[in-house]
Structure formats: structure tokens, C-alpha cells
Design an enzyme around this catalytic site. Structure first.
Site, mmCIF file in Angstrom:
data_model
loop_
_atom_site.group_PDB
_atom_site.id
_atom_site.type_symbol
_atom_site.label_atom_id
_atom_site.label_comp_id
_atom_site.label_asym_id
_atom_site.label_seq_id
_atom_site.Cartn_x
_atom_site.Cartn_y
_atom_site.Cartn_z
ATOM 1 N N ASP A 50 0.833 -1.209 0.000
ATOM 2 C CA ASP A 50 0.000 0.000 0.000
ATOM 3 C C ASP A 50 0.866 1.257 0.000
ATOM 4 O O ASP A 50 1.693 1.443 0.885
ATOM 5 C CB ASP A 50 -0.887 0.003 1.261
ATOM 6 N N TYR A 55 2.934 10.200 -0.556
ATOM 7 C CA TYR A 55 3.818 9.747 0.538
ATOM 8 C C TYR A 55 5.264 10.095 0.238
ATOM 9 O O TYR A 55 5.797 9.665 -0.754
ATOM 10 C CB TYR A 55 3.691 8.231 0.754
ATOM 11 N N HIS A 128 -8.168 8.668 -2.716
ATOM 12 C CA HIS A 128 -7.588 8.794 -1.370
ATOM 13 C C HIS A 128 -8.528 9.524 -0.404
ATOM 14 O O HIS A 128 -8.489 9.310 0.801
ATOM 15 C CB HIS A 128 -6.262 9.558 -1.463
ATOM 16 N N SER A 158 -11.161 5.413 -0.364
ATOM 17 C CA SER A 158 -10.594 5.568 0.973
ATOM 18 C C SER A 158 -11.126 6.867 1.568
ATOM 19 O O SER A 158 -11.226 7.877 0.867
ATOM 20 C CB SER A 158 -9.065 5.595 0.912
ATOM 21 N N ASN A 159 -11.466 6.813 2.844
ATOM 22 C CA ASN A 159 -11.991 7.990 3.552
ATOM 23 C C ASN A 159 -13.294 8.492 2.931
ATOM 24 O O ASN A 159 -13.493 9.704 2.786
ATOM 25 C CB ASN A 159 -10.914 9.087 3.603
ATOM 26 N N GLN A 184 -11.075 1.513 2.144
ATOM 27 C CA GLN A 184 -9.990 1.592 3.143
ATOM 28 C C GLN A 184 -10.258 2.784 4.066
ATOM 29 O O GLN A 184 -10.264 3.930 3.644
ATOM 30 C CB GLN A 184 -8.623 1.762 2.462
HETATM 31 N N1 NAP Z 1 -5.879 5.728 3.402
HETATM 32 C C1 NAP Z 1 -5.416 6.601 4.259
HETATM 33 O O1 NAP Z 1 -5.887 7.739 4.335
HETATM 34 C C2 NAP Z 1 -4.283 6.221 5.166
HETATM 35 C C3 NAP Z 1 -3.997 7.007 6.304
HETATM 36 C C4 NAP Z 1 -2.950 6.618 7.136
HETATM 37 C C5 NAP Z 1 -2.221 5.488 6.832
HETATM 38 N N2 NAP Z 1 -2.512 4.729 5.729
HETATM 39 C C6 NAP Z 1 -1.734 3.502 5.393
HETATM 40 O O2 NAP Z 1 -1.611 2.689 6.541
HETATM 41 C C7 NAP Z 1 -0.226 2.455 6.845
HETATM 42 C C8 NAP Z 1 -0.054 2.370 8.351
HETATM 43 O O3 NAP Z 1 -0.503 3.569 8.954
HETATM 44 P P1 NAP Z 1 0.016 4.073 10.359
HETATM 45 O O4 NAP Z 1 1.491 4.295 10.284
HETATM 46 O O5 NAP Z 1 -0.869 5.197 10.748
HETATM 47 O O6 NAP Z 1 -0.247 2.761 11.256
HETATM 48 P P2 NAP Z 1 -0.162 2.503 12.823
HETATM 49 O O7 NAP Z 1 -0.454 1.066 12.996
HETATM 50 O O8 NAP Z 1 -1.001 3.468 13.588
HETATM 51 O O9 NAP Z 1 1.338 2.853 13.232
HETATM 52 C C9 NAP Z 1 2.462 2.158 12.774
HETATM 53 C C10 NAP Z 1 3.551 2.289 13.822
HETATM 54 O O10 NAP Z 1 3.198 1.514 14.957
HETATM 55 C C11 NAP Z 1 4.354 0.984 15.553
HETATM 56 N N3 NAP Z 1 4.281 -0.486 15.501
HETATM 57 C C12 NAP Z 1 3.936 -1.268 14.444
HETATM 58 N N4 NAP Z 1 3.987 -2.566 14.782
HETATM 59 C C13 NAP Z 1 4.373 -2.598 16.073
HETATM 60 C C14 NAP Z 1 4.619 -3.667 16.973
HETATM 61 N N5 NAP Z 1 4.453 -4.933 16.605
HETATM 62 N N6 NAP Z 1 5.019 -3.357 18.222
HETATM 63 C C15 NAP Z 1 5.176 -2.054 18.606
HETATM 64 N N7 NAP Z 1 4.962 -1.026 17.790
HETATM 65 C C16 NAP Z 1 4.565 -1.287 16.529
HETATM 66 C C17 NAP Z 1 5.524 1.498 14.765
HETATM 67 O O11 NAP Z 1 5.963 2.703 15.373
HETATM 68 P P3 NAP Z 1 7.543 3.066 15.448
HETATM 69 O O12 NAP Z 1 7.980 3.148 14.028
HETATM 70 O O13 NAP Z 1 7.587 4.369 16.171
HETATM 71 O O14 NAP Z 1 8.182 1.953 16.193
HETATM 72 C C18 NAP Z 1 4.895 1.771 13.416
HETATM 73 O O15 NAP Z 1 5.608 2.713 12.656
HETATM 74 C C19 NAP Z 1 0.511 3.595 6.157
HETATM 75 O O16 NAP Z 1 1.852 3.246 5.849
HETATM 76 C C20 NAP Z 1 -0.321 3.816 4.931
HETATM 77 O O17 NAP Z 1 0.058 2.884 3.919
HETATM 78 C C21 NAP Z 1 -3.555 5.077 4.911
#
Ligand code: NAP
Length: 315
Positions: A50, A55, A128, A158-159, A184
Site C-alpha cells: 500500500d 507519501y 484517497h 478511501s476515507n 480503506q
Molecule cells: N488511506 C489513508 O488515508 C491512510 C492514512 C494513514 C495510513 N494509511 C496507510 O496505513 C499504513 C499504516 O498507517 P500508520 O502508520 O498510521 O499505522 P499505525 O499502525 O497506527 O502505526 C504504525 C507504527 O506503529 C508501531 N508499531 C507497528 N507494529 C508494532 C509492533 N508490533 N510493536 C510495537 N509497535 C509497533 C511502529 O511505530 P515506530 O515506528 O515508532 O516503532 C509503526 O511505525 C501507512 O503506511 C499507509 O500505507 C492510509
């Protein structure tokens, strides 16, 4: 690990139950680290990547497009285009492109994404964020043009609000265009406070949306499922909209179920999503190989029905 147990179908695509978010790859996270994470993900049985055109422009020193470029380089160097499903997005603003889903934006951004990723066809192309100022007919027609030209295979929303998702697909059906196959949204085990504002243009998954997706056979993906790591590390700040008494209760239940099953709270959240009917595929964000291992290890386990009921407040 049984491969079939790790996979599900979206239209005619076989995708892994864990989708990899790559928002910070090639920008916040170095090329070297990003490659290690992508390699680890594929080794673990993942094939569903994804990204988005924007990004990640908000990371200092970057303009957006870097994640797609990195994935493109990696696909080429690993020669694995055929083995992965690539999803990207259009419609948010970055660089000198403003937010929107008009024909010009969809067509030109698709070309840019194809060029950056270095592929001929995007497997899953998302809107998006909704654009209320462009007629739905125009947006759906533009996506369909890309499908006919072989530049994209399937589309996702998405959204989106539920009525706009439904209306988009009715317009598509009426005109014989392609419909959205995927929704999504933001979703996790913690519930946002009523009327609390999420960040940016993010829209939460609701019961109503789940019902629409169930009856229309639309696959559901969820992002920010691990709340930036808060479930396993309370020092990680909880977004304001999740601060409420119900989530204190939810955290207790989550920790109880985790200890009963010898799994981590993150793994319980992932399994809880996947066990949902219909299934909800987590888009995971990671910064270490351990995060990937933890997510895939969850797939080897099942939660007993009594514990699932406990998580869902069913007595
Ligand atoms: N469609 C949309 O509008 C939209 C919006 C937001 C995101 N997304 C997608 O969703 C993906 C994920 O989003 P997000 O970064 O917001 O997700 P999230 O699950 O809220 O955060 C991911 C972070 O959680 C921590 N983490 C992950 N696995 C872990 C584990 N097993 N143990 C401890 N900490 C853990 C890490 O932080 P640390 O790196 O600090 O360790 C990681 O960078 C994005 O890359 C993107 O592709 C889409």
C-alpha cells in the site's frame, strides 16, 4: 505457515491478509531500511503493498512521491513485480496538485505514479479522499478510462462516507463503469469518541459502512490499526480522539485476552480485525523487522470464541 490461511481474494487477486503500509519508506525511513522491511514482508508471505502518490510530502526534506519511487526501485531490483499486488492512491493534495478527483488529476497523477513505480498497470487504485466538488460521474468515468487503457485493474475508495460510496457504485453500475472493490478507512479496536475529529481527511469505518460492504461484496481494509504502537507501549501518545472511559475498559480487555492467549495486544488487534465478519484486512505500518514478524505470527493463532465475545462486549 499454511499459505492459504494467509491469503484472501479481492476480485481475482490473491492477497495476503496483512497489507504493508509504506508511507514512510524512502523518506523518513532510509532506502536501506525500507528494502529490509520489504524483503522481510515478502519472506513472511506478504504480497500486498500500500502506497500513495503523496507519501510523504510532510516529512521534512521530501516532496511526496518518494515511497512510490522506492517501491519501484525495489520491485525492479528484486524482479518481483509479478509476485506482488501494488495499490496506490490519488486525490490528496501535494506539490502543486490540489486535493481533488477530477478527470485531469486522475489521469495525470496515474501517469506520474506509473512512471515512479516503473510498472505498466496499478493493481488497485484508490480515491484517497472524497471530492464533493467534482461530479461522481466524472470521477468514475475517469477511473474507467484508466481501466480500459490497461493502466489500472481495480479501484478502491478511501476515507469515503457510506452514502457517497454507495452512490459512486450506483453511478458506475448505471454507466457500465467499474465499481469500487475496496473500502480503506481508519479503524482499530479502540473506538473514537463521538464527534471527535480525526486528523486530516481521515474517515472512520462505521457499522453502516461495514453493512454496505457486506451486502455489496466490497473488501474492507483498515489503517492506523496499531495506533502508532500505543497498545504495546503506553508511552506512545494516544491520539486525542481515543481518550475516553470506554477505551480504558477496552485496554483492560485487550490485555486480559493477550495474557490468556500468550499473544501481544497488537496481535490480538490484528486477529480481531481478521476474525471480523466480513474480514477486515489490516494495513500495517512498521519500522523494524520485528514488527513484521509479530504481525505474521498472529496469523498462526486463533482466538477462542469466548474471548472474541469478551472483546466485543458480548456476555
Ligand atoms: N488511506 C489513508 O488515508 C491512510 C492514512 C494513514 C495510513 N494509511 C496507510 O496505513 C499504513 C499504516 O498507517 P500508520 O502508520 O498510521 O499505522 P499505525 O499502525 O497506527 O502505526 C504504525 C507504527 O506503529 C508501531 N508499531 C507497528 N507494529 C508494532 C509492533 N508490533 N510493536 C510495537 N509497535 C509497533 C511502529 O511505530 P515506530 O515506528 O515508532 O516503532 C509503526 O511505525 C501507512 O503506511 C499507509 O500505507 C492510509
Amino acid at each position: 505457515v499454511n499459505m492459504n490461511q494467509n491469503r484472501l481474494r479481492i476480485e481475482d487477486m490473491d492477497v495476503s491478509k496483512i497489507c504493508l503500509g509504506t508511507m514512510y519508506m524512502g523518506n523518513r525511513d532510509s532506502i536501506d531500511l525500507s528494502y529490509k522491511l520489504l524483503d522481510k514482508y515478502v519472506e513472511s508471505g506478504g504480497n500486498f503493498i500500500d502506497t500513495a502518490n503523496i507519501y510523504s510530502f510532510w516529512v521534512e526534506g521530501f516532496q511526496g512521491g518518494e515511497s512510490e519511487t522506492l517501491i519501484g526501485r525495489w520491485l525492479q531490483e528484486r524482479n518481483c513485480r509479478e509476485n506482488v499486488v501494488v495499490a496506490t492512491k490519488v486525490g490528496s493534495g501535494y506539490q502543486n496538485t490540489s486535493k481533488g478527483l477530477n478527470t485531469k488529476q486522475i489521469i495525470t497523477e496515474c501517469e506520474k505514479s506509473l512512471r515512479r513505480i516503473g510498472i505498466d498497470t496499478i493493481d488497485l487504485y484508490y480515491a484517497h479522499a472524497d471530492d464533493f466538488s467534482t461530479p461522481i460521474e466524472e470521477t468514475m468515468e475517469a477511473f474507467y478510462r484508466l481501466v480500459k487503457a490497461g493502466k489500472i485493474r481495480y479501484i478502491g475508495a478511501s476515507n469515503y462516507n457510506s452514502w457517497r460510496l454507495e452512490e459512486s457504485n450506483l453511478v458506475a453500475e448505471f454507466n457500465n463503469y467499474l465499481k469500487y472493490s475496496v473500502l480503506q478507512q481508519r479503524y482499530t479496536y479502540f473506538q473514537p469518541r463521538h464527534a471527535a475529529h480525526p486528523d486530516f481527511n481521515q474517515v472512520y469505518l462505521t457499522e453502516e459502512m461495514i453493512n454496505i460492504c457486506r451486502s455489496r461484496n466490497i473488501s474492507i481494509l483498515a489503517y492506523s490499526v496499531l495506533l502508532n504502537g500505543h497498545y504495546s507501549n503506553v508511552k506512545k501518545e494516544l491520539p486525542k480522539q481515543y481518550e475516553c472511559a470506554e477505551n480504558v475498559e477496552r485496554k483492560k480487555i485487550l490485555d486480559y485476552v493477550a495474557s490468556e492467549t500468550n499473544l501481544t495486544a497488537n496481535q490480538i488487534v490484528i486477529l480481531w480485525l481478521l476474525n471480523h465478519e466480513p474480514t477486515i484486512v489490516p494495513v500495517i505500518g512498521v519500522s523494524t523487522k520485528q514488527h513484521i514478524t509479530e504481525a505474521f505470527d498472529a496469523l498462526r493463532h486463533k482466538i477462542d470464541i469466548e474471548l472474541v465475545h469478551k472483546l466485543n462486549f458480548i456476555n
